[in-house]
Design a protein around this motif. Structure first.
Motif, PDB file in Angstrom:
ATOM      1  N   UNK A   1      -5.986   1.977   7.628  1.00 39.84           N
ATOM      2  CA  UNK A   1      -6.848   1.703   8.788  1.00 39.84           C
ATOM      3  C   UNK A   1      -8.026   0.817   8.393  1.00 39.84           C
ATOM      4  N   UNK A   2      -8.586   1.071   7.211  1.00 39.68           N
ATOM      5  CA  UNK A   2      -9.725   0.269   6.745  1.00 39.68           C
ATOM      6  C   UNK A   2      -9.311  -1.186   6.551  1.00 39.68           C
ATOM      7  N   UNK A   3      -8.149  -1.410   5.944  1.00 36.69           N
ATOM      8  CA  UNK A   3      -7.660  -2.777   5.738  1.00 36.69           C
ATOM      9  C   UNK A   3      -7.433  -3.476   7.077  1.00 36.69           C
ATOM     10  N   UNK A   4      -6.913  -2.730   8.037  1.00 39.31           N
ATOM     11  CA  UNK A   4      -6.705  -3.287   9.380  1.00 39.31           C
ATOM     12  C   UNK A   4      -8.044  -3.670  10.013  1.00 39.31           C
ATOM     13  N   UNK A   5      -9.041  -2.800   9.850  1.00 40.49           N
ATOM     14  CA  UNK A   5     -10.367  -3.080  10.416  1.00 40.49           C
ATOM     15  C   UNK A   5     -11.028  -4.271   9.732  1.00 40.49           C
ATOM     16  N   UNK A   6     -10.693  -4.510   8.469  1.00 41.16           N
ATOM     17  CA  UNK A   6     -11.221  -5.681   7.767  1.00 41.16           C
ATOM     18  C   UNK A   6     -10.582  -6.975   8.277  1.00 41.16           C
ATOM     19  N   UNK A   7      -9.538  -6.841   9.093  1.00 45.24           N
ATOM     20  CA  UNK A   7      -8.919  -8.020   9.681  1.00 45.24           C
ATOM     21  C   UNK A   7      -7.578  -8.404   9.093  1.00 45.24           C
ATOM     22  N   UNK A   8      -7.048  -7.586   8.183  1.00 41.89           N
ATOM     23  CA  UNK A   8      -5.749  -7.905   7.587  1.00 41.89           C
ATOM     24  C   UNK A   8      -4.626  -7.312   8.434  1.00 41.89           C
ATOM     25  N   UNK A   9      -3.577  -8.081   8.726  1.00 38.39           N
ATOM     26  CA  UNK A   9      -2.442  -7.502   9.450  1.00 38.39           C
ATOM     27  C   UNK A   9      -1.722  -6.473   8.578  1.00 38.39           C
TER      28      UNK A   9
ATOM     29  N   UNK B   1       0.851  -1.192   0.000  1.00 42.52           N
ATOM     30  CA  UNK B   1       0.000   0.000   0.000  1.00 42.52           C
ATOM     31  C   UNK B   1       0.885   1.239   0.000  1.00 42.52           C
ATOM     32  N   UNK B   2       0.644   2.128  -0.956  1.00 40.55           N
ATOM     33  CA  UNK B   2       1.459   3.342  -1.024  1.00 40.55           C
ATOM     34  C   UNK B   2       0.592   4.514  -1.471  1.00 40.55           C
TER      35      UNK B   2
ATOM     36  N   UNK C   1      -9.744 -14.718   4.888  1.00 35.05           N
ATOM     37  CA  UNK C   1      -8.601 -15.375   4.249  1.00 35.05           C
ATOM     38  C   UNK C   1      -7.276 -14.882   4.789  1.00 35.05           C
ATOM     39  N   UNK C   2      -7.306 -13.859   5.678  1.00 33.25           N
ATOM     40  CA  UNK C   2      -6.052 -13.356   6.238  1.00 33.25           C
ATOM     41  C   UNK C   2      -5.618 -14.214   7.411  1.00 33.25           C
TER      42      UNK C   2
ATOM     43  N   UNK D   1      -0.629  -6.754   4.582  1.00 27.63           N
ATOM     44  CA  UNK D   1      -0.482  -5.429   3.967  1.00 27.63           C
ATOM     45  C   UNK D   1       0.819  -4.797   4.449  1.00 27.63           C
ATOM     46  N   UNK D   2       1.649  -4.367   3.505  1.00 30.56           N
ATOM     47  CA  UNK D   2       2.838  -3.585   3.839  1.00 30.56           C
ATOM     48  C   UNK D   2       2.534  -2.129   3.492  1.00 30.56           C
TER      49      UNK D   2
END
Length: 201
Positions: A18-26, A5-6, A200-201, A110-111
């Motif tokens: 933040x949204x990706x984190x809330x979806x459950x992805x580290x 992610x950039x 799937x994470x 996610x990086x």
């Protein structure tokens, strides 16, 4: 899948992170990692002291980031030296963290890498996701967010690759010129297209 992610400064990348984190992805945050690798006792911390001296320390022994930033801003050679210390340390820590998450069974990681493209870190990810805003919007948001003057905002934007240039390196682009709801809808569409679900994470 490893998602890189950039974005550009004031592009809204943190909102998508933040949204990706809330979806459950580290999410592995490069800025946070950069702070961790210069804590007292870390190898990069020792190397910085060897190179720049103890006058860049706070009284508690931590780095005085403003003093260090002022020092390297005025001297291209010193900035290069700092980057030669920091970049390998950050990359190594990110790869360690990624390996640990994979060992725990996370398939999607996610990086969050602000300078993914500038530092040629595409080799670390499977897909590059760019959070995009046009440069007029970017400048206005930066001036409002940081109470920056127009010239200062332009200078800071010029220190990164332009948003239009970054687009050419991205696998997918989230256009963040409109509302946050619109950006989230784009994100959900991309994840669906990649057949990625939080489970799937």
């Amino acid at each position: 899948m490893i998602i890189g992610l950039t974005g550009g400064i004031a592009s809204g990348k943190s909102f998508i992170s933040d949204a990706l984190h809330q979806y459950g992805f580290p999410v592995i945050d490069a800025d946070q990692t950069a702070r961790e690798v210069v804590e007292p006792g870390e190898r990069a911390y020792e190397q910085i002291l060897e190179q720049f001296g103890i006058d860049i320390l706070e009284v508690d022994g931590t780095l005085n980031r403003k003093k260090l930033a002022d020092r390297i801003f005025a001297d291209e050679n010193q900035r290069r030296m700092l980057n030669q210390i920091m970049h390998p340390a950050i990359r190594q820590r990110i790869l360690q963290n990624k390996a640990e998450l994979q060992k725990k069974g996370h398939e999607v990681i996610v990086l969050d890498l602000p300078l993914l493209i500038e530092n040629n870190l595409q080799f670390m990810v499977d897909k590059v996701m760019l959070v995009y805003v046009d440069e007029k919007q970017q400048k206005e948001r930066l001036m409002e967010r940081d109470q920056a003057g127009e010239e200062d905002a332009k200078r800071r934007m010029a220190s990164q690759l332009s948003m239009s240039d970054k687009r050419t390196y991205a696998d997918v682009v989230i256009d963040n010129n409109d509302t946050q709801e619109d950006s989230l809808a784009q994100l959900e569409h991309i994840l669906k297209k990649w057949n990625i679900h939080p489970s799937s994470s």
